[in-house]
Design an enzyme around this catalytic site. Sequence first.
Site, PDB file in Angstrom:
ATOM      1  N   HIS A 264       0.821  -1.225   0.000  1.00 37.42           N
ATOM      2  CA  HIS A 264       0.000   0.000   0.000  1.00 37.42           C
ATOM      3  C   HIS A 264       0.850   1.268   0.000  1.00 37.42           C
ATOM      4  CE1 HIS A 264       0.389  -0.211   4.518  1.00 37.42           C
ATOM      5  NE2 HIS A 264       0.403   1.098   4.394  1.00 37.42           N
TER       6      HIS A 264
ATOM      7  N   ASP B 257       0.124  -7.631   1.446  1.00 32.98           N
ATOM      8  CA  ASP B 257       0.536  -6.229   1.552  1.00 32.98           C
ATOM      9  C   ASP B 257       2.055  -6.085   1.565  1.00 32.98           C
ATOM     10  OD1 ASP B 257       0.124  -3.508   1.594  1.00 32.98           O
ATOM     11  OD2 ASP B 257      -0.090  -3.377   3.759  1.00 32.98           O
TER      12      ASP B 257
ATOM     13  N   SER C 278       4.896   2.298   7.802  1.00 28.69           N
ATOM     14  CA  SER C 278       4.480   1.196   6.935  1.00 28.69           C
ATOM     15  C   SER C 278       5.637   0.689   6.083  1.00 28.69           C
ATOM     16  CB  SER C 278       3.355   1.653   5.999  1.00 28.69           C
ATOM     17  OG  SER C 278       2.186   1.913   6.704  1.00 28.69           O
TER      18      SER C 278
END
Length: 301
Positions: free
Chosen positions: A99, A129, A203
């Site tokens: 993402h 992911d 992230s």
Amino acid sequence: MSKRLCAGLIAGTLMLSAGGFAPLAAQEIPNDFTAIVREKIPAVVAITTKQIIQDQATLGDFLSPFGSPGLGPAQPQVREALGSGFVISPEGYIVTNNHVVADAGEIHVVFSDKETLPAQLVGRDPATDLAVLKIDPRSNMTTTAWGDSDAVQPGAWTIAIGSPFGLGGTVTVGVLSARSRDINAGPYDDFLQTDASINRGNSGGPLFNARGEVIGVNTAIVSPTGGSIGIGFAVPSRTARNVVDQLIRTGRIERGFIGVRLQEITPSMPRRLEYPAARERWSPRSNPAVRQSRQAYGRET
């Protein structure tokens, strides 16, 4: 606690407007983590991306029914995002979250010494992911090593390094809170939970054990406000390593399937399949239910 508390992917992407290992013994736990951090920070990078957004319509499209220019044509917009990643090989392969780089037109990585390099997307896997980038190798580039996420037990030290809110080289420390967490993020939920502070921009960054080995890829948080409340989730290295290796080899993920489905047996199927046991089961003489059904439709023989 607010009822609006929710779990989600660290939309993490901070949007800007402009072999096995034995568990650690108690005596192996360091007094502090300065040596590990000093060694591993050069291998952790900030990832910046740019995406061109084409507006589908403008106010002028609705106010100009006769084709006049109105307010003019739609202007493309540039959306920037920020995440983290870590170098896994001297060849320049970098792991991050899908993402962080999904739909990005440009990707750059920023090292701890502020050198910025363009990166190419090698492959990505939305189901877990995860994504892999490639840069031209730097001389004497520091890399990370995978650890064994299965060997880490709740209560073990965890160290997260990343670029929350663009603040590169940020270190947070906590413990492994739980394993095998399902947060309804996808079909392969099996997250490590840590209370090391993880925020937007973390992230794709690494979660280390006390040996300085990567045991997870920081991916998601639970938060009522978008900030850390000490509940973060990482893709375990057991999963990440297999996905990353396949992305490097082929650029995509192929998953096997059994190819079997279940179906109720009907009276006609045993005859077609020449299956004696099932044929006897569906015989009107041996199965009263079948006999009654056939009598109801006038098909008793």
